[in-house]
Design an enzyme around this catalytic site. Sequence first.
Site, PDB file in Angstrom:
ATOM      1  N   GLY A 155       0.858  -1.172   0.000  1.00 38.30           N
ATOM      2  CA  GLY A 155       0.000   0.000   0.000  1.00 38.30           C
ATOM      3  C   GLY A 155       0.894   1.222   0.000  1.00 38.30           C
ATOM      4  N   SER A 156       0.337   2.386   0.277  1.00 34.98           N
ATOM      5  CA  SER A 156       1.169   3.589   0.299  1.00 34.98           C
ATOM      6  C   SER A 156       0.323   4.806   0.631  1.00 34.98           C
ATOM      7  CB  SER A 156       1.842   3.852  -1.060  1.00 34.98           C
ATOM      8  OG  SER A 156       2.627   2.775  -1.470  1.00 34.98           O
TER       9      SER A 156
END
Length: 795
Positions: free
Chosen positions: A242-243
């Site tokens: 994710g980020s």
Amino acid sequence: MHLRTRLKHLALTGAALAVVTASLPGAAVADSGGRGHHPSDRGLSAVIRYTEYGVPHILARDYANLGFGTGWAQAADQVCTLADGFLTVNGERSRHFGPDAATDGSLSSAATNLSSDLYFRGVRDAGTVEDLLATPAPAGPSRDLKELMRGWAAGYNAWLRKNRITDPACAGADWVRPVTALDVARRGFAVSVLGGQGRAVDGITAAQPPAAPTGTPAEAPDPDRTAAAARDLFAAENAAMGSNAVAFSGATTANGRGLLLGNPHYPWQGGRRFWQSQQTIPGELNVSGASLLGTTVVNIGFNDKVAWSHTVATGVPLNLHQLTLAPGDPTSYLVDGRPERMTPRTVTVPVKDGAPVTRTQWWTRYGPVVGGLGPQLPLPWTTTTAYALNDPNAVNLRGSNTALGFGKARSTQDIADTLKRTQGLPWVNTIAADSSGHSLFTQAQVLPRVTDELDRRCSTPLGRATYPSSGVAVLDGSRSDCALGSDPDAVQAGVFGPARMPVLRDTPYVENSNDSAWLTNADRPLTGYERIFGTVATQRSLRTRGGVEDVAAMAERGRLTVADLQRQQFANRAPAGDLAAADAAEACATVLPGDPEVCRVIGAWDRTVDTDSRGALLFDRFWRKFTAAVKPADQWKVPFSPADPVRTPHTLNTAAPGFAKALADAAAELRAAGIPLDAPLGAHQFVVRNGQRIPVSGGTESLGIWNKTESVWDAAGGGYLEVAHGTSHVQAVGWDGGRCPVARTLLAYSQSSNPASPHHSDQTRLYAGERWVTSRFCEKDILRSPALRVVVVRG
């Protein structure tokens, strides 16, 4: 390259080398050349300047030589992890480690070595990557990229020949071997298909035609159950990657220039780690940032004019075609009433201490037949029906073309133009800012060209359930008029062209935390894109809600600097705590009248996940149990409203079945482990490096923490003992009008996986102390590093 230009590059490189060597005492310059040459690296060389924390600044005269220095430097830090990955893409894991052992999951979802080998040997036997390498740009890899791959392989091999491996993970192992440029390209292919074929490896390798009819036909997939499974499979909160990323325009900053904060959440172990470097070809390329291991380019980074990062996107990079099988022949399918034979691919895998295993995979005009997308989403192959997987990234080896173009960009407009030209990103969004004050968000992915109109016209009953809920389209493979078609601005058939993709430019901020493009800026919601890109007007994750609240407040406050980005990264605010802790503490007295300590600790918690936060651990364990036991629709009293998407839902539903039990179980769990309810988080959330504990801040996806830390719980061992994935390579970048960017970076798990390396845990200790590395981008700053060590590497 014209001769005059090439000579200029050589002269510039020579001048830079002269400056480097003349500036240092003789002992500081190491020559890692040697007598003789290997045919693959004849004449190749580079200069590697190491600064603090083992960050290499690689200087070379052209792309082949830059690749050589990059391959050498990556091998020096990560040889065992890299060698393991090359075994994977060559289908040789079972030969060395046995068929039943698990892979590290970095290059596919395969559950076992055998499944992984069957898939990747199939790719190898079919010549898939060779065909992609032979495809001319722009549909295929550029000449510069091929030179980088050739040089990278030569540099990796040269390091192997000239160095003794000290990492116990592979010291003395016979599976650490030289590689070729084709191996490097195969690794790039594996990264490209991670969201498509890579997600379905077990389903591809296990799919077999049904045996003779037994009188009991196989059961068709239940649409509702399959839709729910597909939704869970593609949900951001269940992903191992994710980020966060935010870009601020000059309207919000202290000096009118842009700012970028990139915070990818990636695995802390294995082959999907980032590695830091600066790559320089004088007059051609000068870029700093992080690369996924085994790649030849900087994937996220900055130069003197522009900075960019990526977030894992909600676009679904695959679709299914439901096949109507020919009567009496389960390996033929009908298209417009005419039978078409499947293509068998028979693959043989050598196995340690056993006979080779041979299996057949079945391929169609749409792609491989799959028996499912993971164990929770079976797609049975019956006498009448089968399912084929379409992955457009299986013909996309352009991702590094895109990254290379980013490295040479001078503005966010150049970033956008690079995306239009190369169309190489398989599963990420792009967020960028530049020194002129521009900001950019774009979801420029290689996605199957599934329009909402095509879904309405061609979805099977199964697809009519899965597409709205998850974006996974199941199209009728028996009709040629249900083909994906082409956009005129797309570089390959069957994908969306750039004009169809969500884009937002020059708003005060653009932010993404793995939800769809809709709330990239809460004041300018993005709409009008097809469902396969993501949802519109649906509930956002707590991480998105918290992130939008934070960055919108920062933009409104204005006068922002890089220091504000650094503060945001380690604010460690828990949005779930802000929304629910007070309600939980108030209800606690009623549901746990005999345990006032639980109520006191949650009520006194400061709603952060700093290492010294008391009560964070108790609330974390409660919240995980509560959200696992209670359906999302039952967790809050005030439901989600598209008119107020950042603040809703809210008000904890303490009357929900499961609330009291989650609270009691969390307290009992900590007490049984001997952990005080008000223990500071860092005492029980840590990693161990070289026998020493390093406390780690941050928290889980479900709490909505920006500084995400998904840790492995072991109550018997004292809490969270290791980080599975979370904050990885962080960069906070701006400009001050000078020639050098103002950049602070942090690689949470450090550069090297070798415990004998001085850079095995040095940045992890910085991360624990919420301290940063001041990036050295300009030559003057590199040469002033007190830790400067120069290595001249030669073939």
